[in-house]
Design a protein around this motif. Structure first.
Motif, PDB file in Angstrom:
ATOM      1  N   ILE A 291       1.808  12.917  -3.051  1.00  0.00           N
ATOM      2  CA  ILE A 291       3.128  12.468  -3.176  1.00  0.00           C
ATOM      3  C   ILE A 291       4.231  13.154  -1.963  1.00  0.00           C
ATOM      4  N   PRO A 292       4.322  12.721  -1.245  1.00  0.00           N
ATOM      5  CA  PRO A 292       5.365  13.303   0.194  1.00  0.00           C
ATOM      6  C   PRO A 292       6.405  12.771   0.074  1.00  0.00           C
TER       7      PRO A 292
ATOM      8  N   ARG B 243       2.774   8.123   5.338  1.00  0.00           N
ATOM      9  CA  ARG B 243       1.134   7.587   5.163  1.00  0.00           C
ATOM     10  C   ARG B 243       0.308   8.395   3.589  1.00  0.00           C
ATOM     11  N   LEU B 244       0.884   9.253   3.812  1.00  0.00           N
ATOM     12  CA  LEU B 244      -0.334  10.271   2.726  1.00  0.00           C
ATOM     13  C   LEU B 244      -0.051   9.717   1.392  1.00  0.00           C
TER      14      LEU B 244
ATOM     15  N   GLU C 119       1.178  -0.753   0.219  1.00  0.00           N
ATOM     16  CA  GLU C 119      -0.181   0.052  -0.166  1.00  0.00           C
ATOM     17  C   GLU C 119       0.710   1.543   0.434  1.00  0.00           C
ATOM     18  N   VAL C 120       1.976   0.842   0.394  1.00  0.00           N
ATOM     19  CA  VAL C 120       2.655   2.177   0.453  1.00  0.00           C
ATOM     20  C   VAL C 120       4.533   1.579   0.097  1.00  0.00           C
ATOM     21  N   GLY C 121       5.484   3.072  -0.643  1.00  0.00           N
ATOM     22  CA  GLY C 121       5.762   2.891  -0.770  1.00  0.00           C
ATOM     23  C   GLY C 121       6.646   3.702  -0.782  1.00  0.00           C
ATOM     24  N   ILE C 122       8.437   3.265  -0.406  1.00  0.00           N
ATOM     25  CA  ILE C 122       9.061   4.769  -0.041  1.00  0.00           C
ATOM     26  C   ILE C 122      11.023   4.354  -0.988  1.00  0.00           C
TER      27      ILE C 122
ATOM     28  N   ASP D 262      -8.782  13.633   2.096  1.00  0.00           N
ATOM     29  CA  ASP D 262      -8.897  12.448   3.447  1.00  0.00           C
ATOM     30  C   ASP D 262      -8.553  13.091   4.994  1.00  0.00           C
ATOM     31  N   ILE D 263      -7.989  14.524   4.115  1.00  0.00           N
ATOM     32  CA  ILE D 263      -7.279  15.179   5.185  1.00  0.00           C
ATOM     33  C   ILE D 263      -8.341  16.413   5.781  1.00  0.00           C
TER      34      ILE D 263
END
Ligand SMILES: [Zn+2]
Length: 329
Positions: A183-184, A319-320, A101-104, A327-328
Motif C-alpha cells: 500500500i504505497p 504501480r506497487l 487494477e490500480v486506484g489512487i 515481485d520486487i
C-alpha cells in the motif's frame, strides 16, 4: 492573504479540470476543512478518488501534497502528474486504472490555510509535520519541533490539528483496511538542498521500521532497474530526526492493527516522503545564485522541467499497489 487565496483558487480550478478530464474514473469529495484563520476563514480540503471502486478497496495507493503551505512545488508536481495521466490517456498506468487494477486517492492540498496565508504552518501556526504527538528519541533543537510558541516556526501545537485529523480519517477510510499487499503512499514536499530524497519511516528514531528490508529492496529496485538513480532513498532519520511526524504515527497505527487482527495475508503500509531539492536546478543554471531572488524562484522553464521530471517516479510508486513483495527484486 489575497495573493495566497488567488493561488489556492488556481489549484482548485486545476482540480476541477482533472475531474472533468477523468470522467467516470474520478470522484471529487470535500473531505473536511482547514483550521480557522484569525479572521475566521476556513478552507475546504478535497480528496480525489481515481479509479474503479473495487480498485480503491483492493489496489489502492495515495498521493498527498501541500502539507506545508509554502511548498507549492509539491502541489504542482501532483497536479501535473494527474493532468498528464488524463490528458494523454495512453500510459500503462492509465490503462491499469481504467481496467480496475490500480486506484489512487489524492489529497492535493492538505493545508489550504497555509497556502492562502503563504506560510509553512497551518492557520493556527502549527507545523503539521511536527504535530502528530510522536516523541523523537532525540531531535535537533528547535527545527526538530518545539512547544514554546506558535510565533516560531516548527511549533508542534498542543493538540492534533484539524488538518492532521483529516489525514487520520483518510488513512482509516482508505489504507488501514486496504486489501493490497503493498500500500504505497507518496507525500510530496520540497526543501533546501541539491538532491531529491525519498524517505520512509522513521523520522523519530534511528531504529529500523518493521518494513526496513522491504523499503531497502524497493529503493534498490527503483535505483537499479527503474532508472530512478537521481533520487536518494533511505529512512528519514538518516537525513534528520523530528518530533511529531504524521507518517510515523500512521505507520505505527497500521502495525498495531496488523497485530490486533492477526491477518493471514502480509500487508505493508508504505508511506514515502518525496522531498524535492529546490536547489537541484543550480546544476543546470549556475548563474542563478547571483540573481536576485534566484535561489527561491527557479526560472519558469526550469521549474516546469523539474515538475515534469517526477511523473515516472510517481507512476512507478503507484504501480506497487498491484504487486506483491516477491515481485520486487
Ligand atoms: Zn515540507
Amino acid at each position: 492573504m489575497l495573493r495566497g487565496i488567488k493561488r489556492l483558487n488556481r489549484y482548485e480550478n486545476r482540480i476541477l479540470k482533472i475531474v472533468k478530464l477523468g470522467g467516470k474514473l474520478v470522484r471529487l469529495k470535500q473531505y473536511g476543512f482547514s483550521s480557522k484563520t484569525e479572521d475566521g476563514f476556513r478552507f475546504p480540503i478535497y480528496v480525489l478518488e481515481i479509479g474503479k471502486p473495487k480498485a480503491i478497496k483492493s489496489n489502492v495507493s495515495g498521493l498527498i501534497a501541500g502539507v506545508h503551505g509554502l511548498e507549492t512545488i509539491g502541489i504542482r508536481v501532483l497536479l501535473d502528474f494527474l493532468d498528464d495521466l488524463f490528458a494523454r490517456k495512453n500510459s500503462v498506468l492509465y490503462h491499469e486504472i481504467k481496467n480496475g487494477e490500480v486506484g489512487i486517492v489524492c489529497i492535493p492540498v492538505l493545508n489550504p490555510g497555509g497556502v492562502a496565508l503563504k506560510r509553512r504552518s497551518n492557520p493556527k501556526g502549527v507545523d503539521l509535520m511536527r504535530n502528530s504527538g510522536v516523541e523523537a528519541v532525540k531531535a535537533p533543537f528547535f527545527f526538530g519541533g518545539h512547544k514554546y510558541s506558535n510565533l516560531f516556526p516548527y511549533y508542534r501545537g498542543k493538540v492534533l490539528q484539524t488538518e492532521s485529523r483529516v489525514l487520520d480519517r483518510y488513512f482509516k477510510e482508505y489504507f488501514l483496511k486496504a486489501e493490497n499487499q503493498l500500500i504505497p503512499v507518496v507525500d510530496i514536499h520540497s526543501g533546501f538542498g541539491t538532491v531529491d530524497h525519498v524517505w520512509w519511516p522513521y523520522a523519530s528514531t534511528h531504529e529500523p521500521c518493521a518494513d526496513e528490508d522491504l523499503f531497502q529492496k524497493i529503493g534498490s529496485n527503483f535505483t537499479n532497474h527503474l532508472n530512478h538513480f537521481l533520487y536518494r532513498f533511505g529512512p528519514q532519520s538518516e537525513t534528520y530526526t523530528t518530533h511529531g511526524d504524521l507518517w510515523d504515527r500512521l505507520y505505527d497505527k497500521f502495525q498495531a492493527n496488523i497485530k490486533e487482527t492477526q491477518s493471514p495475508v502480509s500487508r505493508h503500509f508504505l508511506p514515502l516522503t518525496l522531498e524535492i531539492g529546490t536547489w537541484s536546478d543550480i546544476n543546470l543554471d549556475p548563474l542563478k545564485i547571483f540573481r536576485k531572488r534566484g535561489i527561491f524562484n527557479p526560472s519558469r522553464e526550469l521549474k516546469q522541467k523539474s515538475i515534469v521530471s517526477h511523473r515516472k517516479f510517481l507512476s512507478d510508486v503507484i504501480r506497487l499497489a498491484k504487486m506483491n513483495p516477491s515481485d520486487i527484486y
